[in-house]
Design an enzyme around this catalytic site. Structure first.
Site, PDB file in Angstrom:
ATOM      1  N   ALA A   1      26.189 -70.169  91.337  1.00 24.39           N
ATOM      2  CA  ALA A   1      26.992 -69.913  90.150  1.00 24.39           C
ATOM      3  C   ALA A   1      28.202 -69.070  90.509  1.00 24.39           C
ATOM      4  CB  ALA A   1      26.161 -69.182  89.096  1.00 24.39           C
TER       5      ALA A   1
ATOM      6  N   GLU B   1      30.968 -66.232  88.621  1.00 24.93           N
ATOM      7  CA  GLU B   1      31.060 -65.394  87.422  1.00 24.93           C
ATOM      8  C   GLU B   1      32.448 -65.317  86.795  1.00 24.93           C
ATOM      9  OE1 GLU B   1      30.598 -64.325  90.572  1.00 24.93           O
ATOM     10  OE2 GLU B   1      31.830 -62.563  91.005  1.00 24.93           O
TER      11      GLU B   1
ATOM     12  N   GLU C   1      25.003 -63.298  87.080  1.00 21.07           N
ATOM     13  CA  GLU C   1      26.378 -63.635  86.691  1.00 21.07           C
ATOM     14  C   GLU C   1      26.846 -62.790  85.501  1.00 21.07           C
ATOM     15  OE1 GLU C   1      27.851 -65.350  88.906  1.00 21.07           O
ATOM     16  OE2 GLU C   1      25.956 -65.877  89.878  1.00 21.07           O
TER      17      GLU C   1
ATOM     18  N   HIS D   1      28.026 -59.474  86.623  1.00 19.05           N
ATOM     19  CA  HIS D   1      29.366 -59.539  87.222  1.00 19.05           C
ATOM     20  C   HIS D   1      30.483 -59.398  86.193  1.00 19.05           C
ATOM     21  CE1 HIS D   1      28.773 -60.215  91.406  1.00 19.05           C
ATOM     22  NE2 HIS D   1      28.220 -61.396  91.313  1.00 19.05           N
TER      23      HIS D   1
HETATM   24 ZN   LIG Z   1      27.479 -62.678  92.713  1.00 16.96          ZN
END
Ligand SMILES: [Zn+2]
Length: 1017
Positions: A393, A395, A429, A432
C-alpha cells in the site's frame, strides 16, 4: 509505504522480506532511449521556433495552454507557440540589450549544478498548478505545470526533476517580491531563456536563463509536456482487470520515493513541500480521484470532463496522487466529519469485500486523533483498492492506494492471519497520514522515522481495535523483533540511518531494517520513557513540524524535553545515535558472581556486537547505551524488574539479595533491541524454571528465551543442546507466542537439516514435542464465523491450533496427514469446500504433497475459477507442495509465461517451490537459468528481486552449493543490490554451522531419551 509480504514458511506476516528495491530507474535502457528522442525533438523544435522567442513567451503565459486531445508523444506538435525551446548549443551572445550581463558559457558551465545528485537549493517551490489531459485510448497524457518559485539565492539556472517527460515549452516570468503580492503586470515580466535541456543521468531538467533570478523574489515557471501512461507500476501507470469477461483499464500514480518526476516536472525531494492544485481532463466514463475533494467538475460536449480538485495543504511531491478508474465505492464518516470512501472493482464493492477495511478506518481515524492529539488534516480520505501495485500500500495523503490482497476481505473464505495482515496494513497507512504526510522525514536517510512509527503502530493500533490480544506485547516479538534480529546480526547489515545520495540508493532504504528495526527501537524508547511521556513528546513533535519536515534529531529533542518536563534528565539523542548510526545490536552477557569481601552476589554485565559469523567479532569498537531490565527469581517468586543502563564493555552491579538457586532474567518482556546470554548455570536454572512452573516467566520472555537460545547456539555463543533442552518444556506450554517462537526456530533448523542422513532424529524430536498439545487442541470446527467480518476474540487459541497443525503436518504426523487427506477427498467428491478457512493453506499443501496428480489438477482448476484474492493466493502456493518434479517444473515455467499468474505472484511461486524440500534444487536451477528474464522483469523492483534471491538461496547448505552461489555471483550477479552479498553470508553461515555444530546437535538428540525434565538434568 507497506512493503509486500513474504514471511518465511507458511508462518504469516510481515510486509516484505528484508528487502529493497532496485537499481536506478535512470539506467534502464528504455529510459535513455526516450531521452535520446527528447534531445532530437528539442533540436527540431529549436529550428522551427527560433524567430518567436520573447513575444510568444508572454502570449503563452497570458493565454494559458491549449491541450491537444489524445496526442501521443510520437505525434506531438512542436513549433507554433513554442516559447523557449532553444536547443542545446545555442550561442546567447546577442542579448545585452537591457543592460543584463551577457551570459558567459565558461562561467555557467563551471557550476553545472545539475551534475550534482541533489537539487541546488537556490529555489523553493511554493505552489504547483497542474493541468493534465489524460487519454486512456492510447495511454498518454499531456500536461502543463505552473510552479510558483521563491528564489533564495541569486541564480541563473533552474534545476528541477523530470524523467521520461517530453518537454514541449518552457517559460519563466517574474512574479514580484517573495511573500508579497504578485507583480501588477499581467503575467509578470517574461525572462528570456537561454536554453533548456534534460539531464537524464540525474533525472533532472535544466533551464538556463539570460539573467539572474534575484534572491527574495518570486517567479513562475511554466512547463508543458507529454508522456506515456506506462505499464510498469511507477509514476503515472496503468493496469487492468477482468470484469464479466471484459478487460477494464485504470491508471493510478505511485510517486514514492522518486517517481513524481515521471508524471510532471517538479522539485522531487521531500524537503520541497508546496501546495498543489490539480485539474484532470479525461473521458467522462472514468471517475477521477486525487488527494483532495473535487472542487468543480465541467463536462464538455466531446464526452470529456474536466475535474478540478481543491488545493492541498503543504506537502511533499511524493504524496501527491491521482487515479482514473471505473470503480464504485462505499462510504462512511468519521466522528469528526471526515468522509471516508473505499473504491474498488464494482463486483468487490457489491459483495461487501471492502466493508471491513472501511469500518476499521473510521475507528482508526478517531484512535490516532486521540493518541496524537492532532486532527486529521484533510476533509476526506479515500482508500483505493487496485489489482496491481508495487507495494502492499501507499499512504498518499487523502488517497491511499492498496493492492487488493491487503484491503479486500471475503469474510467466508479468509483465514484470520489474512485478516490480521490486512488489518495491520490499514493501520500502517492511516498512521502515515500523520507520520509521513503531515510530518515528513527531511531526507531518505531517515525514512525509518516514518516507516518505523507506522510499523510500530500496526501493533498499538491492533490493540486498540482488539484490546484482548496484546499484540504489542506479544506478536510484535516474533514478527518484528525476532525477524529483524536475524538480518541485523549479519555483518552485511547496515545502520538504520543510511547515507543516501543517488536515486539508486533511495530505493534501497525501504528495507526490513528501516521498518522492523525502526519499530523495535521506537518500542524500546517508548518503554524506557513510559507511555505518557512518550505520547507527550510525540504530540509536541507533530505540532512543531506539521506541514513541514523533520530529522531524527528533531524527534530526539522533543522526546528529551518531554522527559525533562518531569525532571528526568536524559539525552535521548546521545543514546539513540548509538542505535541508529551503528549497524547491528549487542548481546549482553549477564552472570552472577560471589563477592569476595561481602557475602553477597553481584552481577557482571558485558556487551559485544552480536554476529552470526565469528569473523567480524574482533571489532571491539561498537558499543551501545543499553537500557537493561533485570529480574531475579527462583522456583516460587520473582522480584520486580530493575532498569540498569549499561554504557561500558563490562560493568558490575549489585541487585537484590540472591542465593545459589536464584536465576537472573534480562530484557523483561523483550522490550529491548538486543539479545541476552547467561552463564551456563543460570541457563540451567531458567530451563528448570520453565519445566516446573513456566508461568512465573512472562509469555514474552518465554518466547524471548527460546529465540535468544536458538540464535545464540546458531552463532556459536551457546552449546547446541541448550535451546533443545529449553523447548523440552513446550508440551506444557499453553500460550501461542512461545510455540510460535519455537516453530520459527525449528523451521530454520529444518532448512539446514532436511537433506542430512540423520534428519529423522530431528523430525521425530519435533513430533514428540508437538504430539500431546496437538492432540489436545484438535482441529477447528468448520462452523462459519457468525459475524462474518470481525476477528474472533479467540484469536490466540486459533493461532495456536493452526501452528500445531502446521508443525504436525509438516513434520509428518500421520493423524494430521489423514485428516488433511480426508478434507481434500471430501471437497473433491462433494465439490463443497468444508475446510475451515484458517487452515486451508496447510490442508491444501499437505493434500497436494501426499495425494496423486489428480489433486494437483483439481487445485489448479480451482485456482483458475476462484474469485477471492486470499483463496487464489493459497491455492497457487499449494501447487508448489507437490513432490512431482515434472509438475513443479511445469508450474515454474507457467509462472513466467502464463497470463494466469500475475507478475507479482510469479516470485512467490519460485520461492515456495524452493521451500519444498523436493523442489529446492529445481528452484535454485530455475532461478539461475532464468536470471536474465527475472532480472529484466523485477530488477527495477529490487524489493521483489531480493526477496526472490533470499528465497531461493537460504536453504543452500553444502560446500558445493556455496561454490555454485559464488560462481553465479561472479558470472551474473552484478548490480543486484545488497541481496546477493547477504545471501552469500547466510549460505556461508549454513555451511559453517554444518562444519562446526551439526555433530553436537545430533549427538544431543541421540542422547535425549525422553522429553521430561526429570531426565534432562
Ligand atoms: Zn509505510
Amino acid at each position: 509505504m507497506g512493503l509486500n509480504d513474504s514471511s518465511p514458511g507458511a508462518m504469516r506476516n510481515g510486509r516484505g522480506l528484508s528487502e529493497q528495491w532496485a537499481e536506478s530507474v535512470a539506467v534502464r535502457p528504455r529510459t535513455s532511449e526516450r531521452h535520446m528522442t527528447v534531445h532530437k525533438r528539442l533540436v527540431l523544435a529549436f529550428a522551427l521556433s527560433i524567430l518567436t522567442l520573447i513575444v510568444v513567451t508572454v502570449v503563452a503565459v497570458v493565454l494559458g495552454v491549449r491541450f491537444e486531445e489524445c496526442v501521443g508523444p510520437d505525434e506531438a506538435p512542436v513549433g507554433a507557440g513554442d516559447s523557449g525551446s532553444r536547443g542545446p548549443g545555442v550561442s546567447p551572445k546577442s542579448n545585452g540589450s537591457r543592460g543584463e550581463r551577457v551570459w558567459d558559457r565558461g562561467e555557467e558551465e563551471a557550476g553545472q549544478p545539475w551534475r550534482r545528485s541533489r537539487l541546488p537549493g537556490s529555489l523553493r517551490p511554493r505552489h504547483y498548478d497542474i493541468v493534465l489531459a489524460i487519454c486512456m485510448d492510447n495511454f498518454t497524457f499531456s500536461g502543463e505545470v505552473s510552479i510558483d518559485i521563491e528564489c533564495l539565492n541569486t541564480t541563473r539556472v533552474i534545476v528541477l526533476h523530470a524523467d521520461r517527460l517530453q518537454v514541449e515549452r518552457v517559460s519563466v516570468t517574474t512574479e514580484g517580491v517573495a511573500g508579497g503580492r504578485a507583480a501588477s503586470r499581467p503575467g509578470g515580466g517574461a525572462i528570456r531563456i537561454h536554453r533548456h535541456f534534460p539531464f537524464p543521468a540525474n533525472q533532472m531538467y535544466v533551464v538556463v536563463l539570460h539573467r539572474e533570478l534575484k534572491a527574495n523574489r518570486s517567479y513562475r515557471l511554466n512547463i508543458t509536456f507529454d508522456a506515456a501512461i506506462e505499464d510498469e507500476l511507477l509514476g503515472f501507470f496503468r493496469s487492468s482487470y477482468m470484469l464479466q469477461g471484459e478487460r477494464h483499464y485504470l491508471a493510478v500514480t505511485q510517486f514514492s520515493p522518486t517517481h513524481a518526476r515521471k508524471a510532471f516536472p517538479c522539485f522531487d525531494e521531500p524537503i520541497y513541500k508546496a501546495t498543489f492544485s490539480l485539474s484532470l481532463r479525461h473521458d467522462a466514463q472514468y471517475t477521477s480521484l486525487s488527494n483532495m475533494p473535487v472542487e468543480s467538475s465541467r463536462p464538455a460536449e466531446d464526452g470529456l470532463l474536466t475535474r478540478r480538485f481543491a488545493r492541498t495543504p503543504r506537502m511533499s511531491t511524493y504524496y501527491l496522487a491521482w487515479a482514473l478508474c471505473n470503480f464504485t465505492y462505499r462510504e462512511t464518516h468519521s466522528d469528526s466529519g471526515v468522509t471516508i470512501r473505499l473504491y474498488a472493482r464494482p463486483d468487490a464493492i457489491a459483495s461487501g469485500a471492502g466493508d471491513y477495511a472501511l469500518h476499521i478506518t473510521k475507528r482508526l481515524l478517531g484512535f490516532y486523533q486521540d493518541y496524537f492529539k492532532v486532527q486529521y488534516s484533510l476533509p476526506k480520505l479515500d482508500l483505493l483498492a487496485v489489482p496491481k501495485h508495487p507495494y502492499a500500500a501507499m499512504e498518499n495523503w487523502g488517497l491511499s492506494v492498496f493492492v487488493e490482497q491487503k484491503i479486500l476481505l471475503d469474510a467466508d473464505v479468509s483465514s484470520s492471519s489474512y485478516r490480521m495482515e490486512l488489518t495491520m496494513v490499514v493501520i500502517h497507512e492511516i498512521c502515515h497520514q500523520w507520520f509521513g504526510d503531515l510530518v515528513t522525514p527531511m531526507w531518505w536517510e531517515d525514512v525509518w522515522l516514518k516507516e518505523g512509527f507506522a510499523h510500530f503502530f500496526e501493533y498499538v493500533g491492533t490493540d486498540f481495535l482488539y484490546p484482548k490480544w496484546n499484540m504489542e506485547k506479544q506478536r510484535f516479538l516474533t514478527d518484528v523483533l525476532h525477524e529483524v534480529m536475524l538480518l541485523d546480526g549479519l555483518s552485511s547489515s547496515h545502520p538504520i540511518s543510511q547515507e543516501v545520495q543517488q536515486a539508486t540508493d533511495i530505493d534501497r532504504v525501504f528495507d526490513w531494517i528501516a521498518y522492523k528495526k525502526g519499530a523495535a527501537l521506537i518500542r524500546m524508547l517508548a518503554n524506557v520513557m513510559g507511555q505518557r511521556l512518550f505520547r507527550k513528546g510525540l504530540n509536541d513533535y507533530l505540532l512543531s513540524h506539521m506541514y513541514g519536515n523533520a530529522a531524527r534529531d528533531d524527534l530526539w529533542k522533543k522526546l528529551s524535553q518531554a522527559m525533562q518536563s518531569e525532571g528526568r534528565d536524559i539525552d535521548i539523542g546521545a543514546v539513540m545515535d548509538r542505535w541508529t548510526l551503528q549497524m547491528g545490536y549487542p548481546v549482553l552477557t549477564i552472570s552472577k558472581n560471589q563477592s569476595e569481601q561481602l557475602s553477597t552476589h553481584y552481577i557482571t554485565v558485558s556487551q559485544e556486537h552480536f554476529l552470526y559469523g565469528q569473523e567480524g567479532r574482533g571489532n571491539h569498537s561498537l558499543q551501545w547505551q543499553v537500557p537493561l531490565t533485570v529480574a531475579v527469581g527462583n522456583e516460587s517468586w520473582v522480584c520486580s524488574e530493575t532498569l540498569i543502563w549499561i554504557h561500558n564493555k563490562t560493568e558490575r552491579h549489585w541487585l537484590v539479595e540472591m542465593d545459589d538457586k536464584s536465576w537472573l532474567l534480562g530484557n523483561i518482556n523483550q522490550t529491548g533491541y538486543f539479545r541476552v546470554n547467561y552463564d551456563l548455570q543460570n541457563w540451567k536454572l531458567l530451563i528448570q524454571q520453565l519445566h516446573t512452573r513456566p508461568q512465573l516467566i512472562s509469555v514474552g520472555n518465554r518466547a524471548g528465551l527460546i529465540d535468544d537460545a536458538f540464535n545464540l547456539a546458531r552463532a556459536g555463543y551457546l552449546p547446541q543442546g541448550i535451546p533443545l533442552q529449553l523447548i523440552g518444556y513446550l508440551p506444557e506450554e499453553t500460550s501461542f507466542l512461545p510455540w510460535h517462537a519455537a516453530s520459527r526456530a525449528l523451521y530454520q533448523l529444518d532448512k539446514l537439516l532436511d537433506r542430512t542422513d540423520d534428519y529423522s532424529l530431528f523430525s521425530d524430536y519435533v513430533l514428540k514435542l508437538v504430539a500431546s498439545r496437538y492432540h489436545h487442541m484438535g482441529w477447528p470446527s468448520n462452523v462459519a464465523n457468525g459475524e462474518g467480518d470481525v476477528l474472533l476474540p479467540s484469536y490466540h487459541t486459533e493461532e495456536l491450533q493452526r501452528e500445531l497443525i502446521m508443525l504436525a503436518c509438516s513434520f509428518g504426523n500421520k493423524q494430521c496427514h489423514r485428516q488433511a487427506v480426508a478434507y481434500i477427498s471430501d471437497w473433491i467428491s462433494s465439490n463443497k469446500n468444508r475446510i475451515p478457512p484458517n487452515i486451508r493453506d496447510v490442508v491444501y499443501c499437505t493434500g497436494v504433497s501426499l495425494m496423486d496428480e489428480d489433486v494437483w489438477e483439481f487445485i489448479w482448476m480451482k485456482f483458475h475459477s476462484s474469485k477471492a484474492v486470499s483463496e487464489k493466493k493459497i491455492l497457487l502456493e499449494a501447487l508448489t507442495c507437490s513432490d512431482n518434479a515434472f509438475l513443479l517444473n511445469r508450474l515454474l515455467n507457467l509462472s513466467l509465461t502464463s497470463e494466469l499468474v500475475a507478475e507479482q505472484d510469479a516470485i512467490d511461486v519460485i520461492i515456495h517451490v524452493g521451500r519444498n524440500p523436493q523442489g529446492r534444487r529445481l528452484a535454485w536451477s530455475f532461478f539461475r537459468d532464468k536470471w536474465d528474464v527475472l532480472n529484466a522483469r523485477y530488477g527495477e523492483a529490487l524489493f521483489m528481486n531480493s526477496k526472490l534471491i533470499s528465497g531461493v538461496t537460504e536453504f543452500l547448505t553444502t560446500e558445493e552449493e556455496l561454490d555454485e552461489l559464488n560462481h553465479f555471483i561472479q558470472s551474473s550477479g552484478v548490480g543486484a543490490g545488497p541481496a546477493l552479498p547477504r545471501a552469500l553470508e547466510i549460505v556461508e553461515g549454513n555451511v559453517r554451522w554444518h562444519r562446526l555444530h551439526r555433530r553436537h546437535f545430533y549427538q544431543w538428540l541421540r542422547k535425549v531419551p525422553s522429553l521430561t525434565y526429570a531426565t534432562w538434568s
